[in-house]
Design an enzyme around this catalytic site. Structure first.
Site, PDB file in Angstrom:
ATOM      1  N   GLU A 121      -3.269   2.917   2.843  1.00 25.46           N
ATOM      2  CA  GLU A 121      -4.217   3.076   1.732  1.00 25.46           C
ATOM      3  C   GLU A 121      -4.549   4.553   1.518  1.00 25.46           C
ATOM      4  O   GLU A 121      -4.440   5.366   2.434  1.00 25.46           O
ATOM      5  CB  GLU A 121      -5.507   2.310   2.040  1.00 25.46           C
ATOM      6  CG  GLU A 121      -5.630   0.983   1.304  1.00 25.46           C
ATOM      7  CD  GLU A 121      -5.999   1.127  -0.171  1.00 25.46           C
ATOM      8  OE1 GLU A 121      -5.723   2.186  -0.768  1.00 25.46           O
ATOM      9  OE2 GLU A 121      -6.572   0.187  -0.725  1.00 25.46           O
ATOM     10  N   ASP A 122      -4.959   4.860   0.318  1.00 30.56           N
ATOM     11  CA  ASP A 122      -5.395   6.229   0.042  1.00 30.56           C
ATOM     12  C   ASP A 122      -6.804   6.467   0.569  1.00 30.56           C
ATOM     13  O   ASP A 122      -7.057   7.426   1.279  1.00 30.56           O
ATOM     14  CB  ASP A 122      -5.318   6.534  -1.467  1.00 30.56           C
ATOM     15  CG  ASP A 122      -5.977   5.471  -2.337  1.00 30.56           C
ATOM     16  OD1 ASP A 122      -6.431   4.434  -1.815  1.00 30.56           O
ATOM     17  OD2 ASP A 122      -6.054   5.681  -3.561  1.00 30.56           O
ATOM     18  N   PHE A 178     -16.808  11.715  -5.536  1.00 28.30           N
ATOM     19  CA  PHE A 178     -15.597  11.167  -6.135  1.00 28.30           C
ATOM     20  C   PHE A 178     -14.496  12.207  -6.101  1.00 28.30           C
ATOM     21  O   PHE A 178     -14.603  13.259  -6.727  1.00 28.30           O
ATOM     22  CB  PHE A 178     -15.865  10.700  -7.564  1.00 28.30           C
ATOM     23  CG  PHE A 178     -14.760   9.842  -8.095  1.00 28.30           C
ATOM     24  CD1 PHE A 178     -14.641   8.522  -7.702  1.00 28.30           C
ATOM     25  CD2 PHE A 178     -13.826  10.355  -8.978  1.00 28.30           C
ATOM     26  CE1 PHE A 178     -13.610   7.719  -8.165  1.00 28.30           C
ATOM     27  CE2 PHE A 178     -12.786   9.566  -9.454  1.00 28.30           C
ATOM     28  CZ  PHE A 178     -12.681   8.245  -9.047  1.00 28.30           C
ATOM     29  N   ARG A 200      -3.538  12.481 -10.446  1.00 25.29           N
ATOM     30  CA  ARG A 200      -2.784  12.015  -9.272  1.00 25.29           C
ATOM     31  C   ARG A 200      -1.790  13.073  -8.802  1.00 25.29           C
ATOM     32  O   ARG A 200      -1.438  13.132  -7.628  1.00 25.29           O
ATOM     33  CB  ARG A 200      -2.007  10.738  -9.607  1.00 25.29           C
ATOM     34  CG  ARG A 200      -2.861   9.519  -9.899  1.00 25.29           C
ATOM     35  CD  ARG A 200      -1.990   8.264  -9.872  1.00 25.29           C
ATOM     36  NE  ARG A 200      -2.594   7.115 -10.533  1.00 25.29           N
ATOM     37  CZ  ARG A 200      -3.454   6.291  -9.947  1.00 25.29           C
ATOM     38  NH1 ARG A 200      -3.823   6.507  -8.712  1.00 25.29           N
ATOM     39  NH2 ARG A 200      -3.954   5.261 -10.609  1.00 25.29           N
ATOM     40  N   ASP A 220      -6.779   9.104  -8.506  1.00 24.69           N
ATOM     41  CA  ASP A 220      -6.951   9.347  -9.937  1.00 24.69           C
ATOM     42  C   ASP A 220      -8.399   9.256 -10.390  1.00 24.69           C
ATOM     43  O   ASP A 220      -9.252   8.692  -9.715  1.00 24.69           O
ATOM     44  CB  ASP A 220      -6.175   8.300 -10.742  1.00 24.69           C
ATOM     45  CG  ASP A 220      -6.873   6.934 -10.718  1.00 24.69           C
ATOM     46  OD1 ASP A 220      -7.182   6.455  -9.613  1.00 24.69           O
ATOM     47  OD2 ASP A 220      -7.133   6.371 -11.797  1.00 24.69           O
ATOM     48  N   ASP A 265     -13.325   2.885   0.915  1.00 21.73           N
ATOM     49  CA  ASP A 265     -14.635   3.198   0.345  1.00 21.73           C
ATOM     50  C   ASP A 265     -15.582   2.042   0.688  1.00 21.73           C
ATOM     51  O   ASP A 265     -16.051   1.947   1.816  1.00 21.73           O
ATOM     52  CB  ASP A 265     -14.436   3.404  -1.161  1.00 21.73           C
ATOM     53  CG  ASP A 265     -15.668   3.895  -1.893  1.00 21.73           C
ATOM     54  OD1 ASP A 265     -16.463   4.633  -1.296  1.00 21.73           O
ATOM     55  OD2 ASP A 265     -15.834   3.552  -3.075  1.00 21.73           O
ATOM     56  N   LYS A 321      -1.835   2.380  -6.921  1.00 21.77           N
ATOM     57  CA  LYS A 321      -0.939   3.516  -7.017  1.00 21.77           C
ATOM     58  C   LYS A 321      -1.443   4.681  -6.167  1.00 21.77           C
ATOM     59  O   LYS A 321      -0.710   5.624  -5.892  1.00 21.77           O
ATOM     60  CB  LYS A 321      -0.852   4.009  -8.475  1.00 21.77           C
ATOM     61  CG  LYS A 321      -0.398   2.981  -9.451  1.00 21.77           C
ATOM     62  CD  LYS A 321      -0.541   3.552 -10.890  1.00 21.77           C
ATOM     63  CE  LYS A 321      -0.806   2.442 -11.855  1.00 21.77           C
ATOM     64  NZ  LYS A 321      -1.136   2.951 -13.202  1.00 21.77           N
ATOM     65  N   GLY A 322      -2.706   4.616  -5.780  1.00 15.89           N
ATOM     66  CA  GLY A 322      -3.340   5.765  -5.131  1.00 15.89           C
ATOM     67  C   GLY A 322      -2.647   6.252  -3.875  1.00 15.89           C
ATOM     68  O   GLY A 322      -2.663   7.441  -3.563  1.00 15.89           O
TER      69      GLY A 322
HETATM   70  P1  5GP Z   1     -13.003   0.022  -2.042  1.00 20.24           P
HETATM   71  O1  5GP Z   1     -12.574  -1.374  -2.350  1.00 20.24           O
HETATM   72  O2  5GP Z   1     -12.800   0.421  -0.601  1.00 20.24           O
HETATM   73  O3  5GP Z   1     -14.388   0.314  -2.512  1.00 20.24           O
HETATM   74  O4  5GP Z   1     -12.141   0.960  -2.977  1.00 20.24           O
HETATM   75  C1  5GP Z   1     -10.916   1.412  -2.625  1.00 20.24           C
HETATM   76  C2  5GP Z   1     -10.237   1.996  -3.833  1.00 20.24           C
HETATM   77  O5  5GP Z   1     -11.184   2.608  -4.707  1.00 20.24           O
HETATM   78  C3  5GP Z   1      -9.300   3.091  -3.428  1.00 20.24           C
HETATM   79  O6  5GP Z   1      -8.043   2.593  -3.109  1.00 20.24           O
HETATM   80  C4  5GP Z   1      -9.333   3.974  -4.656  1.00 20.24           C
HETATM   81  O7  5GP Z   1      -8.406   3.500  -5.595  1.00 20.24           O
HETATM   82  C5  5GP Z   1     -10.722   3.814  -5.211  1.00 20.24           C
HETATM   83  N1  5GP Z   1     -11.627   4.905  -4.774  1.00 20.24           N
HETATM   84  C6  5GP Z   1     -12.654   4.844  -3.904  1.00 20.24           C
HETATM   85  N2  5GP Z   1     -13.252   6.036  -3.741  1.00 20.24           N
HETATM   86  C7  5GP Z   1     -12.569   6.892  -4.536  1.00 20.24           C
HETATM   87  C8  5GP Z   1     -12.681   8.299  -4.807  1.00 20.24           C
HETATM   88  O8  5GP Z   1     -13.517   9.050  -4.285  1.00 20.24           O
HETATM   89  N3  5GP Z   1     -11.788   8.820  -5.706  1.00 20.24           N
HETATM   90  C9  5GP Z   1     -10.831   8.065  -6.310  1.00 20.24           C
HETATM   91  N4  5GP Z   1     -10.022   8.686  -7.165  1.00 20.24           N
HETATM   92  N5  5GP Z   1     -10.691   6.746  -6.082  1.00 20.24           N
HETATM   93  C10 5GP Z   1     -11.546   6.167  -5.203  1.00 20.24           C
HETATM   94 MG    MG Z   2      -8.123   4.651  -9.133  1.00 18.84          MG
HETATM   95 MG    MG Z   3      -6.059   2.508  -2.826  1.00 17.13          MG
END
Ligand code: 5GP
Ligand code: MG
Ligand code: MG
Length: 179
Positions: free
Chosen positions: A98-99, A151, A164, A158, A102, A42-43
């Protein structure tokens, strides 16, 4: 809700500028293509809503939902498809929206899956990038801005499904998530 924010990182105006710039670039790059924007719920929903309106070439949109985080702040490594796309991908130039990128685990899984469905091309677009947190080899084709290793919440992002709806992006006070 505002009491939980330690610091505002990106204002509403700042984010709007980033999105306009990305929309212009994407419009330029996709003018002779068959663009299908795929939003990862949902991000990315707030970003997607603004980005699609900043794009001036014809495009379609679709949504998918995967879970990798649960309610916490760390990647579990487990990616589960909660809602799949409706549109078959053959013939489309996919732009995965993507939002935040990470560790990259979520996106790398999604990419492999979508690639196997035979689209004409796939590119990645992320509003935020935390390059120093990457555990898999993945780079986005369009990046709004890099962010520090903190974070962040707001503009779709979220913590425990909250925040959000903040129009800006901020850093949570550590005591909010028990840090
Ligand atoms: P990844 O698989 O790249 O580690 O994680 C991606 C997902 O983790 C993002 O789509 C998001 O939902 C969540 N995420 C990663 N870092 C953050 C952050 O700093 N804040 C929030 N709210 N979500 C994050
Ligand atoms: Mg999340
Ligand atoms: Mg995401």
């Amino acid at each position: 809700m505002l009491n939980d924010i330690k610091e505002v990182l990106f204002s509403e105006e700042y984010l709007a500028n980033i999105v306009q710039r990305m929309g212009k670039q994407i419009s330029e790059d996709y003018k002779d293509k068959n663009l299908l924007m795929v939003s990862v719920l949902k991000g990315s929903v707030v970003f997607m809503a603004d980005l699609m309106r900043a794009i001036s070439v014809p495009c379609r949109v679709d949504f998918m939902s995967v879970s990798s985080y649960g309610s916490g702040v760390k990647t579990s490594g487990v990616v589960k498809i909660v809602k799949d796309l409706d549109i078959p991908l053959a013939g489309y130039d996919l732009l995965v929206v993507e939002d935040i990128l990470d560790s990259g685990m979520t996106l790398s899984y999604i990419l492999e899956l979508l690639q196997s469905r035979g689209p004409r091309s796939i590119r990645l677009c992320t509003l935020f990038d935390k390059p120093e947190r990457r555990t898999v080899d993945i780079t986005a084709d369009y990046v709004g801005t890099t962010v520090p290793d903190a974070f962040i919440v707001g503009y779709g992002l979220d913590y425990d499904e909250k925040y959000r709806n903040l129009p800006f992006v901020g850093i949570l006070k550590p005591e909010v998530y028990g840090g």
